[in-house]
Motif scaffolding. Structure first.
Motif, PDB file in Angstrom:
ATOM      1  N   SER A 194       0.844  -1.197   0.000  1.00 23.12           N
ATOM      2  CA  SER A 194       0.000   0.000   0.000  1.00 23.12           C
ATOM      3  C   SER A 194       0.874   1.241   0.000  1.00 23.12           C
ATOM      4  O   SER A 194       2.053   1.197   0.371  1.00 23.12           O
ATOM      5  N   THR A 195       0.270   2.347  -0.433  1.00 23.14           N
ATOM      6  CA  THR A 195       0.971   3.626  -0.454  1.00 23.14           C
ATOM      7  C   THR A 195       0.038   4.706   0.060  1.00 23.14           C
ATOM      8  O   THR A 195      -1.124   4.776  -0.346  1.00 23.14           O
ATOM      9  N   SER A 196       0.552   5.524   0.952  1.00 22.32           N
ATOM     10  CA  SER A 196      -0.275   6.570   1.559  1.00 22.32           C
ATOM     11  C   SER A 196      -0.258   7.836   0.705  1.00 22.32           C
ATOM     12  O   SER A 196       0.471   7.931  -0.291  1.00 22.32           O
ATOM     13  N   SER A 197      -1.040   8.814   1.142  1.00 27.51           N
ATOM     14  CA  SER A 197      -1.122  10.069   0.413  1.00 27.51           C
ATOM     15  C   SER A 197       0.215  10.820   0.397  1.00 27.51           C
ATOM     16  O   SER A 197       0.457  11.628  -0.497  1.00 27.51           O
ATOM     17  N   VAL A 198       1.077  10.525   1.369  1.00 27.98           N
ATOM     18  CA  VAL A 198       2.389  11.199   1.405  1.00 27.98           C
ATOM     19  C   VAL A 198       3.504  10.285   0.944  1.00 27.98           C
ATOM     20  O   VAL A 198       4.676  10.605   1.097  1.00 27.98           O
ATOM     21  N   GLY A 199       3.139   9.123   0.394  1.00 31.06           N
ATOM     22  CA  GLY A 199       4.143   8.247  -0.191  1.00 31.06           C
ATOM     23  C   GLY A 199       4.714   7.191   0.731  1.00 31.06           C
ATOM     24  O   GLY A 199       5.613   6.446   0.334  1.00 31.06           O
ATOM     25  N   THR A 200       4.211   7.114   1.943  1.00 30.26           N
ATOM     26  CA  THR A 200       4.654   6.041   2.837  1.00 30.26           C
ATOM     27  C   THR A 200       4.169   4.703   2.290  1.00 30.26           C
ATOM     28  O   THR A 200       3.017   4.581   1.885  1.00 30.26           O
ATOM     29  N   THR A 201       5.053   3.721   2.285  1.00 25.05           N
ATOM     30  CA  THR A 201       4.694   2.426   1.712  1.00 25.05           C
ATOM     31  C   THR A 201       4.743   1.317   2.744  1.00 25.05           C
ATOM     32  O   THR A 201       5.455   1.399   3.755  1.00 25.05           O
TER      33      THR A 201
END
Length: 119
Positions: free
Chosen positions: A50-57
């Protein structure tokens, strides 16, 4: 309405590569976590990455170092680059987003794309 459309699945040799794409619409893509799940025959659906809105994976242990998730907010699209594929990666791969509407969470899924790893 919310739509997620996967593409890029197919047949790959062990050790080969595939790149999945998920084109989305109907929500503010850049604001949400987007994920890739997979479901093999006879098994439960599992989160792959998964990837968050700020690019955390996030990556499942089984794919760390082999798969890479990325997103293009300008194209409302999320990708899954799959390298060093193994037969156990064979599954239907689904794109997912969970949206909050009126205080409740709703999961939206694409139709899935088949990935088969076999010699």
């Amino acid at each position: 309405q919310v739509q997620l459309v996967e593409s890029g699945g197919g047949l790959a040799l062990p050790g080969g590569s595939l790149r999945l794409s998920c084109a989305t619409s109907g929500f503010t893509f850049s604001s949400y976590v987007v994920g890739w799940y997979r479901q093999a025959p006879g098994k439960e659906r599992e989160l792959v990455a998964s990837t968050s809105s700020v690019g955390t994976t996030y990556y499942a242990d089984s794919v760390k170092g082999r798969f890479t998730i990325s997103r293009d907010n300008a194209k409302n699209t999320v990708y899954l680059q799959m390298n060093s594929l193994k037969p156990e990666d064979t599954a239907v791969y689904y794109c997912n987003v969970r949206l909050r509407r009126s205080g409740m969470d709703y999961d939206y899924w694409g139709q899935g794309t088949q990935v088969t790893v076999s010699s």
